[in-house]
Design a protein around this motif. Sequence first.
Motif, PDB file in Angstrom:
ATOM      1  N   VAL A 224      14.931  -4.525  -2.196  1.00  0.00           N
ATOM      2  CA  VAL A 224      13.506  -4.180  -2.159  1.00  0.00           C
ATOM      3  C   VAL A 224      12.775  -5.079  -3.147  1.00  0.00           C
ATOM      4  N   THR A 225      11.902  -5.915  -2.655  1.00  0.00           N
ATOM      5  CA  THR A 225      11.219  -6.906  -3.498  1.00  0.00           C
ATOM      6  C   THR A 225       9.779  -6.526  -3.816  1.00  0.00           C
ATOM      7  N   ASP A 226       9.310  -5.387  -3.340  1.00  0.00           N
ATOM      8  CA  ASP A 226       7.922  -4.963  -3.557  1.00  0.00           C
ATOM      9  C   ASP A 226       7.928  -3.818  -4.563  1.00  0.00           C
ATOM     10  N   ARG A 227       7.562  -4.134  -5.842  1.00  0.00           N
ATOM     11  CA  ARG A 227       7.588  -3.114  -6.880  1.00  0.00           C
ATOM     12  C   ARG A 227       6.539  -2.033  -6.650  1.00  0.00           C
ATOM     13  N   ALA A 228       5.418  -2.380  -5.998  1.00  0.00           N
ATOM     14  CA  ALA A 228       4.390  -1.378  -5.731  1.00  0.00           C
ATOM     15  C   ALA A 228       4.906  -0.312  -4.766  1.00  0.00           C
ATOM     16  N   VAL A 229       5.706  -0.722  -3.804  1.00  0.00           N
ATOM     17  CA  VAL A 229       6.277   0.235  -2.865  1.00  0.00           C
ATOM     18  C   VAL A 229       7.282   1.138  -3.575  1.00  0.00           C
ATOM     19  N   ILE A 230       8.050   0.567  -4.533  1.00  0.00           N
ATOM     20  CA  ILE A 230       9.003   1.383  -5.293  1.00  0.00           C
ATOM     21  C   ILE A 230       8.267   2.448  -6.089  1.00  0.00           C
ATOM     22  N   GLN A 231       7.171   2.058  -6.729  1.00  0.00           N
ATOM     23  CA  GLN A 231       6.381   3.033  -7.480  1.00  0.00           C
ATOM     24  C   GLN A 231       5.783   4.083  -6.544  1.00  0.00           C
ATOM     25  N   GLN A 232       5.305   3.643  -5.390  1.00  0.00           N
ATOM     26  CA  GLN A 232       4.769   4.598  -4.417  1.00  0.00           C
ATOM     27  C   GLN A 232       5.858   5.558  -3.952  1.00  0.00           C
ATOM     28  N   PHE A 233       7.052   5.037  -3.745  1.00  0.00           N
ATOM     29  CA  PHE A 233       8.177   5.848  -3.318  1.00  0.00           C
ATOM     30  C   PHE A 233       8.530   6.896  -4.362  1.00  0.00           C
ATOM     31  N   GLU A 234       8.535   6.481  -5.632  1.00  0.00           N
ATOM     32  CA  GLU A 234       8.867   7.416  -6.712  1.00  0.00           C
ATOM     33  C   GLU A 234       7.842   8.545  -6.798  1.00  0.00           C
ATOM     34  N   ALA A 235       6.574   8.234  -6.603  1.00  0.00           N
ATOM     35  CA  ALA A 235       5.514   9.241  -6.749  1.00  0.00           C
ATOM     36  C   ALA A 235       5.248  10.013  -5.462  1.00  0.00           C
ATOM     37  N   LEU A 236       5.841   9.616  -4.350  1.00  0.00           N
ATOM     38  CA  LEU A 236       5.534  10.214  -3.055  1.00  0.00           C
ATOM     39  C   LEU A 236       6.035  11.656  -2.990  1.00  0.00           C
ATOM     40  N   ASN A 237       5.165  12.542  -2.514  1.00  0.00           N
ATOM     41  CA  ASN A 237       5.510  13.952  -2.303  1.00  0.00           C
ATOM     42  C   ASN A 237       5.368  14.263  -0.822  1.00  0.00           C
ATOM     43  N   CYS A 238       6.492  14.420  -0.139  1.00  0.00           N
ATOM     44  CA  CYS A 238       6.489  14.649   1.308  1.00  0.00           C
ATOM     45  C   CYS A 238       6.369  16.119   1.681  1.00  0.00           C
ATOM     46  N   TYR A 239       6.206  16.987   0.690  1.00  0.00           N
ATOM     47  CA  TYR A 239       6.100  18.411   0.967  1.00  0.00           C
ATOM     48  C   TYR A 239       4.651  18.878   1.045  1.00  0.00           C
ATOM     49  N   THR A 240       3.706  17.975   0.897  1.00  0.00           N
ATOM     50  CA  THR A 240       2.294  18.326   0.989  1.00  0.00           C
ATOM     51  C   THR A 240       1.597  17.350   1.933  1.00  0.00           C
ATOM     52  N   ARG A 243       2.279  14.189   5.484  1.00  0.00           N
ATOM     53  CA  ARG A 243       3.505  13.401   5.321  1.00  0.00           C
ATOM     54  C   ARG A 243       3.338  11.961   5.788  1.00  0.00           C
ATOM     55  N   ARG A 244       2.152  11.440   5.722  1.00  0.00           N
ATOM     56  CA  ARG A 244       1.933  10.031   6.055  1.00  0.00           C
ATOM     57  C   ARG A 244       1.603   9.276   4.768  1.00  0.00           C
ATOM     58  N   ALA A 245       2.523   8.471   4.313  1.00  0.00           N
ATOM     59  CA  ALA A 245       2.286   7.686   3.110  1.00  0.00           C
ATOM     60  C   ALA A 245       1.306   6.564   3.424  1.00  0.00           C
ATOM     61  N   PRO A 246       0.460   6.190   2.480  1.00  0.00           N
ATOM     62  CA  PRO A 246      -0.496   5.095   2.719  1.00  0.00           C
ATOM     63  C   PRO A 246       0.225   3.818   3.128  1.00  0.00           C
ATOM     64  N   GLY A 247      -0.225   3.230   4.218  1.00  0.00           N
ATOM     65  CA  GLY A 247       0.340   1.974   4.692  1.00  0.00           C
ATOM     66  C   GLY A 247       1.617   2.100   5.487  1.00  0.00           C
ATOM     67  N   SER A 248       2.119   3.326   5.669  1.00  0.00           N
ATOM     68  CA  SER A 248       3.409   3.474   6.355  1.00  0.00           C
ATOM     69  C   SER A 248       3.325   3.144   7.840  1.00  0.00           C
ATOM     70  N   ASN A 249       2.105   3.102   8.388  1.00  0.00           N
ATOM     71  CA  ASN A 249       1.946   2.795   9.816  1.00  0.00           C
ATOM     72  C   ASN A 249       1.494   1.363  10.060  1.00  0.00           C
ATOM     73  N   ASP A 250       1.477   0.559   8.999  1.00  0.00           N
ATOM     74  CA  ASP A 250       1.005  -0.822   9.115  1.00  0.00           C
ATOM     75  C   ASP A 250       2.190  -1.746   9.422  1.00  0.00           C
ATOM     76  N   PRO A 251       2.254  -2.305  10.614  1.00  0.00           N
ATOM     77  CA  PRO A 251       3.408  -3.145  10.954  1.00  0.00           C
ATOM     78  C   PRO A 251       3.447  -4.469  10.186  1.00  0.00           C
ATOM     79  N   LYS A 252       2.344  -4.856   9.533  1.00  0.00           N
ATOM     80  CA  LYS A 252       2.303  -6.124   8.823  1.00  0.00           C
ATOM     81  C   LYS A 252       2.918  -6.031   7.433  1.00  0.00           C
ATOM     82  N   ARG A 253       3.107  -4.838   6.914  1.00  0.00           N
ATOM     83  CA  ARG A 253       3.663  -4.679   5.572  1.00  0.00           C
ATOM     84  C   ARG A 253       5.168  -4.861   5.604  1.00  0.00           C
ATOM     85  N   GLN A 254       5.681  -5.641   4.660  1.00  0.00           N
ATOM     86  CA  GLN A 254       7.096  -5.936   4.621  1.00  0.00           C
ATOM     87  C   GLN A 254       7.920  -4.716   4.230  1.00  0.00           C
ATOM     88  N   PHE A 255       7.435  -3.978   3.254  1.00  0.00           N
ATOM     89  CA  PHE A 255       8.117  -2.763   2.815  1.00  0.00           C
ATOM     90  C   PHE A 255       7.118  -1.619   2.812  1.00  0.00           C
TER      91      PHE A 255
END
Length: 602
Positions: A224-240, A243-255
């Motif tokens: 994983v080369t995108d540190r911003a995605v790692i930080q987003q992953f750490e802070a992500l709460n899928c129980y509220t 359950r759509r994380a920002p940018g998760s539906n963007d096919p242009k994003r690498q991670f």
Amino acid sequence: MAPPSIAPKPGRTLLALFAILVVLSGVAVWQGQTTPKLGLDLAGGTTVTLTAKTSSGKNPPAQQMDQAVKIMTQRVNGLGVSDAEVAKQGSNNIVVNVPGEGQGRVVSLIGTTAKLQFRQVFAVADGKPSAGTAPAPGASPSGDAKPGDDKSPSATPSTSAKPSGSASPTPRGKALSGALTEPTPSASASPSAAPSPTSPLVPPAGQPLPGQDPRAPPADYTGVTDRAVIQQFEALNCYTGDRRAPGSNDPKRQFVAACDQDEEGGQIAKYILGPVRVLGENVDGANPMPPNAQQGQASWSVSLDFDGKGGRQFGEITTDAYAAYQQDPNSPRAQVAIVLDGRVVSAPSIREGAITGGTATIDGPPDSFDQRYATDLANVLKYGALPLEFTQSSIDEVSSTLGSDQLTGGLIAGAIGLGLVVLYCMFYYRGLGLVAVASLIVAAGITYLSVVILGDGINFRLSLPHIIGLIVSIGITADSFIVYFERLRDELRAGRKLRPSVETAWKRARRTILVADAVTFLAALVLYFLAVGGVAGFAFAMGLTTLIDIVVVFFFTKPLVALLSRTKFYGRGHPLSGLDPRKLHRAAQKTSAATAGTSQEV
């Protein structure tokens, strides 16, 4: 000597018809639906206004709006003849009218963007936010290495009290390995090289991340080369939320960071996913499939067929996942995530080899991946993703008061028309008119049962256009009786006996009846496929009753006439039977004399 003809057995034919009626009645009772479903104009329903969203905030192109209307209409038709309507309103709104109550499923299905992506999993953890996070390391990945490359550096996040790398399958326990297709192991793929333990972004093996609890297992963000995605992953709460994380539906994003779609055993997983490897545009077909106990599949599934490009891409991603599995069976990179509208539907491990057959199967736990879910998912994938994202601007309940008034007027008109047909048949055909009335009653019974069964089977809803089509069919059915009756009376006018005349007249009349009904059915078929909305509903009802007319004439009217010809009242030509040969003969003589007199005058 000519071979003896097979004597008709009208009694058996009538018994067969009544057996069909019993079966239809049993099916209606078994379905638990004994009354027809009503359409939007008769039962009310829901009107939803969907507003298109664009990244620029401007109105979307008209071409994309038209494409969205077309796809939504196809999805509605894929649910059956539900009499729902989809129409564009203004430059950025689409109005969907869905009949009946409790239609949230249909509304959400129509407006689902249905953007399908296949991505390789790079990290997986429980969906709760990680505790004790710290700032990400200051070092940044260098070079243009791609994920999965042997020399790709690996970024580490701040801290995590829970391991992000998964040593076991996802919490939902979804499996795809055996259900996809016959896997073809690939010997050409080689596993990725392990990251160097001296990399400034990866701590030495067995050491915790900066700020992490030393007792917690080390996190693994290999590749994983995108540190911003790692930080987003750490802070992500899928129980509220949804359950759509920002940018998760963007096919242009690498991670991207993404949440699981459903929970299993009270747990929801979250993922870091790599680049898009296959898009939904490369899916040629999607079909719901029932559970297959022989293959160990306990839930419903959706079978996908890829086009040529999609098949190659899917083979490549499963090759990479299988290579990761060969290197480490517990590696998250052995999983392929199936992402729908930014949420992970399934993330199976590829354990039996690369899949190069151009097909795949999406499945899940039996309690959530049931027949309805599989059917809905196949329906949205079959017709492609919407070109735009939509939000629900308004939801309104529609009253059925106006439709009820119109229904009352339509039923009164239908009753008047039916009464006039009955009076005409009784006045002109007398006793023979009872056969026509009985045939109409049988046709009405079959039509009612068909509408009830179709309501549960294909979501057919009875609306005003349908009722108009059913009323018009009264005349179509009566025409078939008249053709046969007039052929029979012509035989009697020629001085032939009644019983042989029944068969002779039938042989001459049935072709005319079939041709007339075929023309009507073809007209209804063409109208149904070319028209939309109420006109299509009218065509459907007319085509249905045309088929029922053929069944009634062949299995009821003709056998009943054959049985009645053996009775004394009809067989001997009682004056009130409508088959009195003397009266018919005198009428024929008067007609011939009048014709001859007209010819002499000319």
